[in-house]
Design an enzyme around this catalytic site. Structure first.
Site, PDB file in Angstrom:
ATOM      1  N   GLN A 127      70.346  19.792 -24.352  1.00  0.00           N
ATOM      2  CA  GLN A 127      69.720  19.847 -23.022  1.00  0.00           C
ATOM      3  C   GLN A 127      70.872  19.680 -22.031  1.00  0.00           C
ATOM      4  OE1 GLN A 127      66.811  20.407 -21.331  1.00  0.00           O
ATOM      5  NE2 GLN A 127      68.054  19.972 -19.522  1.00  0.00           N
ATOM      6  N   CYS A 128      71.305  20.787 -21.445  1.00  0.00           N
ATOM      7  CA  CYS A 128      72.532  20.745 -20.630  1.00  0.00           C
ATOM      8  C   CYS A 128      72.285  20.491 -19.148  1.00  0.00           C
ATOM      9  CB  CYS A 128      73.335  22.026 -20.803  1.00  0.00           C
ATOM     10  SG  CYS A 128      74.148  22.097 -22.410  1.00  0.00           S
ATOM     11  N   GLN A 129      71.139  20.889 -18.606  1.00  0.00           N
ATOM     12  CA  GLN A 129      70.911  20.631 -17.191  1.00  0.00           C
ATOM     13  C   GLN A 129      70.756  19.128 -16.982  1.00  0.00           C
ATOM     14  OE1 GLN A 129      67.353  22.289 -15.381  1.00  0.00           O
ATOM     15  NE2 GLN A 129      68.353  22.565 -13.424  1.00  0.00           N
ATOM     16  N   GLY A 258      59.133  18.640 -19.731  1.00  0.00           N
ATOM     17  CA  GLY A 258      57.992  19.477 -20.067  1.00  0.00           C
ATOM     18  C   GLY A 258      58.477  20.811 -20.591  1.00  0.00           C
ATOM     19  N   GLU A 261      64.135  26.012 -18.833  1.00  0.00           N
ATOM     20  CA  GLU A 261      64.142  27.468 -18.699  1.00  0.00           C
ATOM     21  C   GLU A 261      65.346  28.145 -19.346  1.00  0.00           C
ATOM     22  OE1 GLU A 261      64.573  25.123 -16.394  1.00  0.00           O
ATOM     23  OE2 GLU A 261      65.873  25.750 -14.745  1.00  0.00           O
ATOM     24  N   ASN A 262      65.756  27.711 -20.529  1.00  0.00           N
ATOM     25  CA  ASN A 262      66.910  28.328 -21.163  1.00  0.00           C
ATOM     26  C   ASN A 262      66.640  29.823 -21.336  1.00  0.00           C
ATOM     27  OD1 ASN A 262      68.348  25.845 -21.375  1.00  0.00           O
ATOM     28  ND2 ASN A 262      66.939  25.276 -23.023  1.00  0.00           N
ATOM     29  N   HIS A 285      55.801  28.206 -15.428  1.00  0.00           N
ATOM     30  CA  HIS A 285      56.895  27.625 -14.648  1.00  0.00           C
ATOM     31  C   HIS A 285      58.254  28.051 -15.212  1.00  0.00           C
ATOM     32  CE1 HIS A 285      58.843  24.444 -12.181  1.00  0.00           C
ATOM     33  NE2 HIS A 285      59.713  24.456 -13.194  1.00  0.00           N
ATOM     34  N   GLU A 286      58.437  27.862 -16.502  1.00  0.00           N
ATOM     35  CA  GLU A 286      59.744  28.194 -17.097  1.00  0.00           C
ATOM     36  C   GLU A 286      60.002  29.700 -17.032  1.00  0.00           C
ATOM     37  OE1 GLU A 286      61.305  25.640 -17.156  1.00  0.00           O
ATOM     38  OE2 GLU A 286      59.693  24.179 -17.419  1.00  0.00           O
ATOM     39  N   HIS A 289      61.280  30.712 -13.663  1.00  0.00           N
ATOM     40  CA  HIS A 289      62.716  30.470 -13.484  1.00  0.00           C
ATOM     41  C   HIS A 289      63.567  31.684 -13.849  1.00  0.00           C
ATOM     42  CE1 HIS A 289      63.326  26.351 -12.203  1.00  0.00           C
ATOM     43  NE2 HIS A 289      62.570  25.844 -13.165  1.00  0.00           N
ATOM     44  N   GLU A 308      63.873  24.718  -7.948  1.00  0.00           N
ATOM     45  CA  GLU A 308      62.564  24.193  -8.339  1.00  0.00           C
ATOM     46  C   GLU A 308      61.458  24.454  -7.304  1.00  0.00           C
ATOM     47  OE1 GLU A 308      61.991  23.495 -11.282  1.00  0.00           O
ATOM     48  OE2 GLU A 308      63.988  23.097 -12.112  1.00  0.00           O
ATOM     49  N   ASP A 365      70.710  13.215 -12.683  1.00  0.00           N
ATOM     50  CA  ASP A 365      69.594  12.742 -13.518  1.00  0.00           C
ATOM     51  C   ASP A 365      68.917  11.535 -12.899  1.00  0.00           C
ATOM     52  OD1 ASP A 365      69.920  14.601 -15.486  1.00  0.00           O
ATOM     53  OD2 ASP A 365      71.210  13.332 -16.733  1.00  0.00           O
ATOM     54  N   TYR A 373      60.661  19.924  -5.944  1.00  0.00           N
ATOM     55  CA  TYR A 373      59.634  20.838  -6.449  1.00  0.00           C
ATOM     56  C   TYR A 373      58.531  21.018  -5.413  1.00  0.00           C
ATOM     57  CZ  TYR A 373      61.361  20.047 -11.305  1.00  0.00           C
ATOM     58  OH  TYR A 373      62.099  19.973 -12.443  1.00  0.00           O
TER      59      TYR A 373
END
Ligand code: BES
Ligand code: ZN
Length: 587
Positions: A127-129, A258, A261-262, A285-286, A289, A308, A365, A373
């Site tokens: 999970q990079c974001q 949740g 969006e990769n 949602h994803e 993106h 977002e 983070d 959002y």
């Protein structure tokens, strides 16, 4: 020196990476990757080059002719990680870096077999974001720079690797398997993503496939069966889908978000699998993106609302197209309530309630909330109301077209909107929305008869015939509107009549459990304990731990539950719960 992203050492005046080629051996025993990456520059060059790293052990760096290149790994700075300062003496098209990741790599969660559904094999996901790619690959970890890449993962033969990229095949040799991937579309580094585990898949349409552990894959295929229709709706609204495939990876329950969006492979929490497709707006949602975020990307985390806020708008347009305007309005109404809650949570840090933020020295983070959002969404709907939907829709298409595969700031957005729709920004008082704190007064009012019906109840037990037509969103909204603490008789009646503690819809379940905890209704405790044991999604952990910690009679249980499950939570979720427990009022 020109550093233009507060969360990166990337320097605009230096060489720029155009692509990377990664080879990594995934070692579950040591929880490390032994890796090698070749960074290829836009043009051959030399000079100083600063890369972002975090907890990486850099072993060697050489240029394209194999000559050693000098480097220094600087001391880590809070949030940023360590600057890898490289001194390239001879002109070279690329450099090769050999390194190892740390078991603490902030982008990775290593799960033991007990944390999977199958219970037999381990699992690994990334999970990079926002700024964790640097704990996997030494690179210029800023969304201002897009990269293409190829990757080769060497993994145990019994497992399978998936990546947010095109699959280029698997070969096996002895105990190991090698998976090759290629990402043809240039991406910001935070969209680099992969997972390794016991994975099976089902085809949903010619461009969509769902991946999950074998025990979950059929339920996932049922839940996400409508994804092709969603893509078609989205294309009608926002233009062609540019990423060829839209596959879905159903994550283990420890996944802290949740969805993520990769590109080409969206990651989705298994808590979305309610069995009745009632939570698939997370997929919308994803998917959204793919236009807002992945195609037009925020230049850094200070402009996160561009990702977002636009995506909430796009998500609700997709929901409107598929489920109707009433459902989209109910979703916006729920968002409104969540926005109020988030703004209240940041009452001591009101600067974080702006859309355009200043994040020097601040960990993205740690200031994550729904404000970008939902306030972003409201800002965009205010503009839409001011200029009318047709003009807004036309502008949005040119915005997406102008900045596709680019990275932009709030200033770029303002300039583009002003040029296309002169006066629109002034009409909605955009500066107050963008740079003001809290909520501006000129928000669009939501009109919906279904919403009115819920508000009229004012928290009273709803009649059965009304509830018969309720969607999960209406249930969540209703539960949010019950004044707290609610009388015990009301709570008991709600649970007796509607079996809320047994709900399989996590949004409804957690809204209910939170209401019950805040009302001192202890009968739900066993279910609360179950949820914090089986789920790592922060959206659920935060309200539950907050409610437990706020009540002196359950505070110790909150601490004990966290001590018990801490190790199973994702590092980001762990950090969040720690914050919740530390800031709870002490008796
Ligand atoms: N990109 C976000 C998740 C994210 C944001 C991860 C910031 C790390 C840093 C994703 O698109 C998202 O917004 N997920 C939401 C989904 C919801 C709004 C439907 C979530 O995880 O709750
Ligand atoms: Zn999002």
């Amino acid at each position: 020196m020109a550093r233009r992203d507060p969360h990166s050492y990337a320097d605009d005046s230096q060489l720029q990476t155009a692509s990377f080629a990664l080879t990594a051996r995934v070692d579950f025993a040591t929880q490390t990757l032994a890796a090698e990456v070749v960074l290829t520059f836009r043009e051959p060059g030399r000079g100083a080059l600063d890369l972002d790293t975090r907890d990486l052990a850099i072993e060697s760096i050489e240029d394209a002719t194999g000559h050693a290149v000098a480097f220094v790994v600087h001391r880590p700075e809070p949030h940023l990680g360590s600057r890898l300062a490289i001194d390239i003496r001879e002109v070279t098209p690329s450099i090769r870096i050999r390194y190892r990741t740390s078991p603490e790599a902030s982008a990775l969660q290593w799960l033991g077999p007990a944390q999977t559904r199958g219970g037999v094999h381990p699992y690994l996901f990334s999970q990079c974001q926002a700024i964790h790619a640097r704990s996997l690959v030494p690179l210029q970890d800023t969304p201002r720079l897009r990269v293409r890449y190829t990757a080769e993962l060497v993994i145990p033969r019994a497992l399978r690797a998936v990546m947010a990229a095109a699959d280029r095949g698997r070969t096996e040799s002895g105990e190991l398997a090698t998976h090759r991937f290629e990402m043809p579309q240039p991406i910001p580094p935070y969209l680099f993503a992969f997972a390794v585990g016991d994975l099976a898949s089902r085809e949903l349409s010619p461009r969509c496939r769902v991946w999950a552990e074998p025990a979950v894959v059929d339920a996932a295929a049922y839940e996400f069966a409508g994804v092709e229709a969603m893509i078609e709706s989205a294309e009608a609204l926002f233009g062609p889908y540019e990423w060829e495939r839209f596959d879905i990876l159903t994550m283990p329950p420890a996944f802290p978000y949740g969805g993520m969006e990769n590109p080409r492979l969206t990651f989705i929490t298994p808590t979305v699998i309610a069995g009745d497709r009632s939570l698939v707006s997370v997929v919308a949602h994803e998917l959204a993106h793919s236009w807002t975020g992945n195609l037009v990307t925020n230049a850094n985390a200070e402009h996160f609302w561009l990702n977002e806020g636009f995506t909430m708008y796009a998500e609700r347009r997709i929901v409107e197209a598929i489920e109707g305007v009433e459902m989209a309005t109910l979703s916006a109404a729920l968002g409104r309530r969540e926005l109020d809650e988030s703004i209240a949570r940041f009452k001591d840090r009101p600067a974080m309630t702006r859309l355009r933020t200043h994040l020097d020295g601040i960990d993205p983070d740690e200031c994550y909330s729904l404000i970008p959002y939902e306030k972003g969404y409201m800002f965009l709907t205010a503009i839409e109301a001011a200029v009318g939907r047709p003009a807004f829709a036309r502008w949005l298409r040119t915005y997406l077209d102008t900045f596709r595969f680019g990275a932009i700031t709030t200033e770029d957005f303002e300039a583009h909107l002003e040029a296309a729709l002169p006066g629109a920004l002034a009409k909605v008082d955009a500066r107050t929305w963008l740079d003001g704190e809290g909520l501006p007064p000129n928000a669009v009012t939501l009109v919906s008869t279904r919403l009115e019906a819920i508000e009229k109840l004012a928290g009273a037990v709803p009649p059965r015939d009304l509830v018969a037509t309720w969607s999960a969103t209406e249930w969540s909204l209703f539960l949010e509107t019950v004044p707290r603490p609610a009388p015990e008789a009301t709570l008991r009646a709600l649970d007796d009549q509607f079996a809320l503690t047994a709900s399989t819809n996590y949004d409804v379940l957690v809204a209910w459990l939170t209401l019950a905890l805040k009302s001192g209704y202890r009968a739900v405790m066993p279910r609360v304990e179950q949820v914090v044991a089986e789920v790592g999604r922060m959206k659920y952990l935060r309200p539950l731990y907050t409610a437990l910690a706020a009540d002196p009679s359950t505070r110790d249980q909150a601490v004990a539950l966290f001590a018990k499950h801490r190790a199973a939570y994702h590092p980001i979720a762990r950090q969040m719960v720690e914050g919740v427990l530390a800031s709870a009022p002490r008796p």
